[in-house]
Design a protein around this motif. Structure first.
Motif, PDB file in Angstrom:
ATOM      1  N   LEU A  19      51.233  45.124  42.442  1.00 32.93           N
ATOM      2  CA  LEU A  19      50.550  43.846  42.175  1.00 32.93           C
ATOM      3  C   LEU A  19      50.128  43.650  40.713  1.00 32.93           C
ATOM      4  N   PRO A  20      49.528  44.669  40.085  1.00 36.95           N
ATOM      5  CA  PRO A  20      49.061  44.424  38.706  1.00 36.95           C
ATOM      6  C   PRO A  20      50.206  44.241  37.694  1.00 36.95           C
ATOM      7  N   LEU A  21      51.431  44.555  38.121  1.00 38.44           N
ATOM      8  CA  LEU A  21      52.520  44.524  37.148  1.00 38.44           C
ATOM      9  C   LEU A  21      52.807  43.119  36.619  1.00 38.44           C
ATOM     10  N   ASP A  22      52.637  42.120  37.483  1.00 38.57           N
ATOM     11  CA  ASP A  22      52.843  40.740  37.019  1.00 38.57           C
ATOM     12  C   ASP A  22      51.965  40.461  35.803  1.00 38.57           C
ATOM     13  N   LYS A  23      50.690  40.825  35.976  1.00 33.74           N
ATOM     14  CA  LYS A  23      49.727  40.542  34.903  1.00 33.74           C
ATOM     15  C   LYS A  23      50.014  41.414  33.668  1.00 33.74           C
ATOM     16  N   LEU A  24      50.354  42.687  33.967  1.00 32.56           N
ATOM     17  CA  LEU A  24      50.636  43.589  32.835  1.00 32.56           C
ATOM     18  C   LEU A  24      51.790  43.065  31.977  1.00 32.56           C
ATOM     19  N   LEU A  25      52.839  42.629  32.651  1.00 33.22           N
ATOM     20  CA  LEU A  25      54.007  42.139  31.917  1.00 33.22           C
ATOM     21  C   LEU A  25      53.668  40.855  31.150  1.00 33.22           C
ATOM     22  N   ALA A  26      52.890  39.978  31.816  1.00 32.22           N
ATOM     23  CA  ALA A  26      52.509  38.726  31.148  1.00 32.22           C
ATOM     24  C   ALA A  26      51.631  39.017  29.936  1.00 32.22           C
TER      25      ALA A  26
END
Lengths: 378, 166
Positions: free
Chosen positions: A303-310
């Motif tokens: 889940l946190p990967l979306d935010k991390l990538l953004a």
């Protein structure tokens, strides 16, 4: 005094010792004896001159001497050509050798010479990177071949590749001090090579490789990853210190590549988790429980990967290169854990579902179609 | 040239007289001329056995000139060719008659004049009149045509005459 008188005077004095007239047979023999003693010839000039005809051996000896005049240069030229040719053949043969082969040390020696002859640290970075690629090619080739001591050879190739990459980074660090304006260019060369190493690793035929070989492939993959990280780190340091446009461009190029790779891994991991959930849906609840829990856990961790990538993309756009790469590294670490767990679940599920393949039902023999039609009797 | 001892011995017999005359005309004593002749033929042998030689006479005279130069350089003392004291000692003793004295004077004059001539002219005169070779042999030795040798000899005689005239 006339000219005629002069001629007569000269003729009359021809026997005078002061004009060389006393040189008789005795003196002739004495002088020859002196020459013969030092030159190793017959002491008697008459014996030496002889009267007998030349023998066949003399003629052959003479012919050999005469031909030597042009045979010698020809032999020298042929010898030189032979040396060049044999050296070339050996070098070519050594070029195809693998760790553990007889000619392999010659291949490495040739590479060492090339590095010694390289004029600048930038050239040395390029050479070390190229040689690292060679080591990787050797490792891939060993993986594909059924050769004795395969694991040892593989280990040697991977260790040598690591050595070359370390040397390349050493030269890059030296360049950072001596000529920072060249770091970006050299780092770009290194980055492209590490990318090529990744491609080679993906091509490695590991389907039927032993555990030990697979372990070496993993070491190689980790080595390449470290090299990439180190290259980026050097670029970031150089950029923070000198803020050059070239380093900025190179960092952005590296970021785009790493971002794309991480995004693909992220999407793939999410898909795998979904596939696993669907696959175990038909299983009894007690059996499906552990799989579902693992799949849900994977989705949660992702889940946190979306935010991390953004965030990484935004920070990069704002010029925060170090932070952007750190965020990508965090995403990569999460993916490493999730991918490992998913792989374990997939293997377990596949092993539990493996059944003996059914034997295909034999089709009834078809009617022959090329039999000529029988004609009815009239 | 090949290490053909037989051929070299025959060439030696052919050329030693003229080389000795060349040396004797320039060196102070007969012993010096003998030693120099041996040196010339030894060096020529060493050279011929390693290198192709087209004109042996030219080679021998070239080597001989080098040996003469070495001789005077090593002696470190000026030996006047005009005085010829050494050769006089060997030629005339105190009891010689007037005819012998005149002959010695002629020899000295000829030596002095020959040494004053250009090398080609002196060599042509020596070969033609002292060694008594035919014109063709002199021409071959000098590597010239017969006509050119005749012209050379004509000029050499006239030059020698001028040098010997009081």
């Amino acid at each position: 005094m006339t000219d005629h008188d002069v001629k007569n005077l000269l003729r009359s004095l021809r026997d005078e010792p002061a004009l060389g007239g006393s040189f008789g047979d005795r003196a002739q023999k004495d002088v020859w004896a002196s020459v013969a003693q030092q030159a190793g010839l017959s002491a008697s000039v008459k014996d030496a001159a002889g009267t007998s005809a030349y023998t066949l051996a003399d003629y052959l000896d003479y012919a050999a001497h005469e031909t030597r005049a042009f045979l010698r240069p020809m032999a020298a030229a042929a010898g030189a050509a032979g040396l060049v040719l044999s050296g070339w053949v050996t070098t070519v043969s050594a070029g195809n050798s693998l760790p553990g082969d007889v000619l392999y040390p010659m291949k490495l020696a040739g590479e060492r010479v090339q590095i010694r002859l390289a004029g600048t640290p930038k050239d040395r970075v390029r050479l070390h990177a190229a040689f690292a690629e060679r080591r990787m090619q050797e490792a891939v080739e060993i993986t594909a071949k059924d050769v004795p001591y395969r694991t040892d050879r593989m280990r040697t190739a991977v260790a040598s590749m690591k050595g070359e990459l370390d040397s390349a980074h050493g030269e890059l660090a030296a360049l950072q001090v001596s000529a920072p304006e060249l770091v970006a260019e050299a780092a770009a060369v290194l980055a492209r090579k590490t990318e090529a190493l990744n491609v080679l690793l993906e091509q490695a035929p590991v389907s039927d490789a032993s555990e030990a070989v697979l372990q070496e492939v993993a070491v190689a993959r980790e080595t390449v990853k470290q090299a990439e990280t180190q290259t980026v780190s050097t670029l970031v340091e150089t950029h923070e210190q000198y803020e050059q446009a070239v380093t900025s461009e190179e960092l952005q190029r590296n970021f785009r590549r790493e971002y794309q790779r991480t995004a693909v891994r992220f999407t793939t991991a999410r898909s795998r988790a979904a596939v696993l959930r669907e696959a175990v849906a038909a299983l009894p609840a007690e059996e499906a429980g552990s799989y579902l829990a693992a799949a849900n856990q994977a989705v949660t961790e992702l889940l946190p990967l979306d935010k991390l990538l953004a965030d990484a993309m935004n920070v990069m756009a704002a010029g925060g290169y170090r932070r952007a790469f750190d965020l990508l590294a965090q995403a990569g670490n999460i993916l490493n854990g999730v991918e490992g767990e998913l792989a374990a679940q997939e293997i377990q599920y596949t092993a539990g579902r493996m059944v003996e393949p059914e034997r295909p039902v034999e089709a009834p023999p078809e009617e022959p179609t090329d039999v000529p039609e029988t004609t009815e009797a009239p | 040239m090949h290490r053909d001892e037989r051929a070299y011995a025959r060439l030696y017999q052919l050329y030693v007289d003229r080389i000795y005359r060349f040396l004797a005309a320039k060196l102070p004593t007969a012993a010096d001329a003998h030693d120099a002749a041996a040196t010339v033929f030894l060096r020529a042998w060493n050279y011929c056995t390693s290198t192709q030689v087209d004109h042996l006479s030219g080679l021998l005279h070239t080597v001989a000139r080098g040996v003469i130069a070495e001789f005077y350089r090593q002696r470190r003392e000026t030996v006047s060719l005009d005085e010829d004291s050494s050769w006089k000692d060997t030629l005339s003793d105190g009891s010689a008659g007037a005819q012998q004295v005149q002959r010695d004077v002629d020899v000295s004059l000829v030596r002095r004049a020959l040494n004053a001539l250009p090398p080609d002219q002196a060599r042509a005169l020596s070969l033609r009149y002292l060694s008594d070779l035919p014109i063709s042999a002199v021409a071959a030795d000098l590597k010239r045509s017969v006509n050119a040798t005749n012209v050379l000899l004509y000029r050499a005689v006239r030059s020698l005459r001028k040098l010997m005239e009081p």
